[in-house]
Design a protein around this motif. Sequence first.
Motif, PDB file in Angstrom:
ATOM      1  N   ALA A  44       0.881  -1.162   0.000  1.00  0.00           N
ATOM      2  CA  ALA A  44       0.000   0.000   0.000  1.00  0.00           C
ATOM      3  C   ALA A  44       0.920   1.214   0.000  1.00  0.00           C
ATOM      4  N   VAL A  45       0.766   2.037  -0.989  1.00  0.00           N
ATOM      5  CA  VAL A  45       1.622   3.215  -1.110  1.00  0.00           C
ATOM      6  C   VAL A  45       0.837   4.419  -0.618  1.00  0.00           C
ATOM      7  N   VAL A  46       1.351   5.021   0.445  1.00  0.00           N
ATOM      8  CA  VAL A  46       0.684   6.168   1.055  1.00  0.00           C
ATOM      9  C   VAL A  46       1.730   7.257   1.256  1.00  0.00           C
ATOM     10  N   HIS A  47       1.405   8.444   0.815  1.00  0.00           N
ATOM     11  CA  HIS A  47       2.310   9.577   1.002  1.00  0.00           C
ATOM     12  C   HIS A  47       2.521   9.797   2.498  1.00  0.00           C
ATOM     13  N   TRP A  51      -0.382   9.854   6.218  1.00  0.00           N
ATOM     14  CA  TRP A  51      -0.513   9.005   7.403  1.00  0.00           C
ATOM     15  C   TRP A  51      -1.099   9.762   8.587  1.00  0.00           C
ATOM     16  N   ARG A  52      -0.945  11.058   8.594  1.00  0.00           N
ATOM     17  CA  ARG A  52      -1.458  11.876   9.707  1.00  0.00           C
ATOM     18  C   ARG A  52      -2.962  12.095   9.625  1.00  0.00           C
ATOM     19  N   ARG A  53      -3.552  11.788   8.493  1.00  0.00           N
ATOM     20  CA  ARG A  53      -4.990  12.006   8.312  1.00  0.00           C
ATOM     21  C   ARG A  53      -5.748  10.815   8.896  1.00  0.00           C
ATOM     22  N   PRO A  54      -6.690  11.081   9.795  1.00  0.00           N
ATOM     23  CA  PRO A  54      -7.441   9.988  10.427  1.00  0.00           C
ATOM     24  C   PRO A  54      -8.147   9.070   9.436  1.00  0.00           C
ATOM     25  N   ALA A  55      -8.661   9.629   8.348  1.00  0.00           N
ATOM     26  CA  ALA A  55      -9.364   8.801   7.366  1.00  0.00           C
ATOM     27  C   ALA A  55      -8.417   7.810   6.698  1.00  0.00           C
ATOM     28  N   VAL A  56      -7.218   8.265   6.365  1.00  0.00           N
ATOM     29  CA  VAL A  56      -6.224   7.377   5.736  1.00  0.00           C
ATOM     30  C   VAL A  56      -5.804   6.295   6.708  1.00  0.00           C
ATOM     31  N   ALA A  57      -5.543   6.668   7.935  1.00  0.00           N
ATOM     32  CA  ALA A  57      -5.150   5.684   8.952  1.00  0.00           C
ATOM     33  C   ALA A  57      -6.263   4.660   9.169  1.00  0.00           C
ATOM     34  N   ALA A  58      -7.512   5.106   9.173  1.00  0.00           N
ATOM     35  CA  ALA A  58      -8.647   4.194   9.372  1.00  0.00           C
ATOM     36  C   ALA A  58      -8.770   3.204   8.216  1.00  0.00           C
ATOM     37  N   VAL A  59      -8.583   3.687   7.001  1.00  0.00           N
ATOM     38  CA  VAL A  59      -8.650   2.793   5.838  1.00  0.00           C
ATOM     39  C   VAL A  59      -7.527   1.763   5.891  1.00  0.00           C
ATOM     40  N   MET A  60      -6.322   2.205   6.215  1.00  0.00           N
ATOM     41  CA  MET A  60      -5.191   1.269   6.291  1.00  0.00           C
ATOM     42  C   MET A  60      -5.411   0.241   7.399  1.00  0.00           C
ATOM     43  N   GLU A  61      -5.933   0.655   8.522  1.00  0.00           N
ATOM     44  CA  GLU A  61      -6.234  -0.287   9.608  1.00  0.00           C
ATOM     45  C   GLU A  61      -7.287  -1.302   9.172  1.00  0.00           C
TER      46      GLU A  61
END
Length: 80
Positions: A44-47, A51-61
């Motif tokens: 998973a490639v994430v800038h 990673w600091r954005r809660p929505a991105v962290a929630a999706v990755m989790e």
Amino acid sequence: MFVHLEATRAGAGIGFLPCFMASRHPDLVRLLPDEVHDRLPYFAVVHLESWRRPAVAAVMEAIVAESAAQREVLLGERAP
């Protein structure tokens, strides 16, 4: 990956396909299941800033949790 799957299903030859995709198609036959155990990583490639954005962290989790829950299907140890 989808093109490779469909080409294999159409008779183009032997395909090296992920279990989680191929096992959904009864017209495909798994060859050498006891001899071939290759596991290829998925990334998973994430800038870094994302990673600091809660929505991105929630999706990755959620992706990590669902991957763990579907481990046997992803490895071809259980049908989907």
